[in-house]
Design an enzyme around this catalytic site. Sequence first.
Site, PDB file in Angstrom:
ATOM      1  N   LYS A  75       0.843  -1.196   0.000  1.00 14.87           N
ATOM      2  CA  LYS A  75       0.000   0.000   0.000  1.00 14.87           C
ATOM      3  C   LYS A  75       0.878   1.247   0.000  1.00 14.87           C
ATOM      4  O   LYS A  75       1.971   1.248   0.592  1.00 14.87           O
ATOM      5  CB  LYS A  75      -0.892  -0.066   1.251  1.00 14.87           C
ATOM      6  CG  LYS A  75      -2.000   0.956   1.338  1.00 14.87           C
ATOM      7  CD  LYS A  75      -2.861   0.677   2.584  1.00 14.87           C
ATOM      8  CE  LYS A  75      -4.006   1.653   2.751  1.00 14.87           C
ATOM      9  NZ  LYS A  75      -4.834   1.333   3.939  1.00 14.87           N
ATOM     10  N   SER A 150      -9.755   1.094   3.029  1.00 12.83           N
ATOM     11  CA  SER A 150      -8.980   1.937   2.155  1.00 12.83           C
ATOM     12  C   SER A 150      -7.900   1.212   1.348  1.00 12.83           C
ATOM     13  O   SER A 150      -7.375   1.797   0.404  1.00 12.83           O
ATOM     14  CB  SER A 150      -8.300   3.028   2.994  1.00 12.83           C
ATOM     15  OG  SER A 150      -7.419   2.449   3.938  1.00 12.83           O
ATOM     16  N   SER A 174      -9.656  -1.488   7.117  1.00 15.77           N
ATOM     17  CA  SER A 174      -9.166  -1.249   5.757  1.00 15.77           C
ATOM     18  C   SER A 174      -8.421  -2.400   5.104  1.00 15.77           C
ATOM     19  O   SER A 174      -8.054  -2.297   3.933  1.00 15.77           O
ATOM     20  CB  SER A 174      -8.260  -0.026   5.738  1.00 15.77           C
ATOM     21  OG  SER A 174      -9.042   1.131   5.726  1.00 15.77           O
TER      22      SER A 174
HETATM   23  N1  GLN Z   1     -13.040   3.050   6.762  1.00 15.36           N
HETATM   24  C1  GLN Z   1     -12.417   3.430   7.984  1.00 15.36           C
HETATM   25  C2  GLN Z   1     -12.081   4.893   7.958  1.00 15.36           C
HETATM   26  O1  GLN Z   1     -12.394   5.509   6.998  1.00 15.36           O
HETATM   27  C3  GLN Z   1     -11.219   2.586   8.232  1.00 15.36           C
HETATM   28  C4  GLN Z   1     -10.035   3.070   7.536  1.00 15.36           C
HETATM   29  C5  GLN Z   1      -8.836   2.221   7.806  1.00 15.36           C
HETATM   30  O2  GLN Z   1      -8.922   1.148   8.364  1.00 15.36           O
HETATM   31  N2  GLN Z   1      -7.692   2.763   7.435  1.00 15.36           N
HETATM   32  O3  GLN Z   1     -11.523   5.429   8.861  1.00 15.36           O
END
Ligand code: GLN
Length: 491
Positions: A75, A150, A174
């Site tokens: 990532k 994400s 994510s």
């Molecule tokens: N969807 C969650 C957020 O927007 C989790 C994001 C993540 O795990 N980085 O914060």
Amino acid sequence: MSRPLWKESAAAISARVRAGEITAVEAMDAGWDGPASLWEHDVHAVVHTDREARHAAAEAAPARGLLAGVPVLVKDNLCTVDYPTTCCSRILAGYHAPYDATVVRRLREAGAVIVGKGNMDEFAMGSSTEFSCYGPTRNPWDLSRVPGGSSGGPAAAVAYGLVPVALGSDTGGSVRQPAAFCGVYGLKPTYGRLSRYGLVAFGSSLDQVGIFARHAGDVATTFAALAGWDEYDATSRPAPAPDVSNWDAGVTGLRFGWPANLWANGVDGAIVDALERSANALERAGGTRVPMEFLPGEYAVAAYYLVATAEASSNLARFDGVRYGLRSSDATDVRSLYVRSRSEGFGPEVRRRILLGTYALSSGYYDAYYLQAQRARTRIRREYARAFESCDFLLLPAAPTLPFRVGEKVDDPLAMYLSDVFTIGANLAGTPGLSVPVGVTPEGLPTAVQLLGPQDGEGALLRAARAIEVNGDVARLPREHEVEASWPGKR
Ligand code: GLN
């Protein structure tokens, strides 16, 4: 060999590289010349790569180690010396880290080859990979849908066959939610188990590096290669990492919690069906179902969005136009340099989080919001600990819905935040979670379940995932990865 190289597991690739049958360059090119040439243009999983750098890395990789010659996508919030690290944000445009993240260094030491950086929501804030400054990633199972987020780029790349293994980060789901949307495995380890050194911070008390793969065994091997104390990460767990080498040992004697009250409302029927089939598979394999009431979800979303935004507002203060990346050319003094660089550099979701977090931490509101959220967090931790007194792991949905359409939730932050209702509890509690693919719906969309364990409970999660993989009547596609026959978008 009848099976093309790009369909192989990491285990098979590394065995062949160690035996001298194939080289790391061949293993890597199999992904780029095969599925990527068909899919990458439409899916857009990769944001930084370069043929020369890839080849240099593959040629330098030692033909030994747990992941010898295994191509891996990481990532874009994990620092790498050979590619930019931008968190898919304009504010980090052109930033090159001077060092490798510890997990990246350990990948290389285990023989793996970093092939590039995966697309993501800007600074890992989002659940759909639509908030990337490079444009969205699409779900390879249906290009009109999101891959989750994400870490959508790494998840999609593993699903379509570019790489057998990828790394993401999981602050509130994510890794697990995009794994579920893309039909691959996704592990968020216990907090502190994989080093955060070189992972650009979002919510430091919640962030964990996570692993994507198409096989339960490849998750276990990658975990074994990466786990362990790191002197550069003050929150790294000093105790030895759990032994996951028995991931194929079955589930005889293991008890799994079945909190069916959690999905009584608002969970897609296809996911309820996946839960039932997974529970049956676990029982057939010798596991015991423990029905229970479990309600940590009640305050989890609210607590998470206070803690995560508060930490983010503080972590992102370092992007000021002075030290990294973008610097506004219109600035007239120091203050306007900060304001303009940050306004031009951050996208709308990141700005929303910084404002929310700054508000929650401001004097006068601190007790009402941040402190209250910390109290809720303590209760959630206790509820998890209590649940694990009567079972070895919990079986839950990973996400309440199947992959949604591109654009469907992008203007509705609350709907987007609710994608995380089943995943964020584990981040608040610091406990591990694993998304397990359990086949596809008649319309060709992947379904998944989630296994949650107590701290350092990764071993039982992997054993259970493997038992579902072999005993389920539904894991056929992710396990054999029959893309040609099954992918509707296939040309
Ligand atoms: N969807 C969650 C957020 O927007 C989790 C994001 C993540 O795990 N980085 O914060």
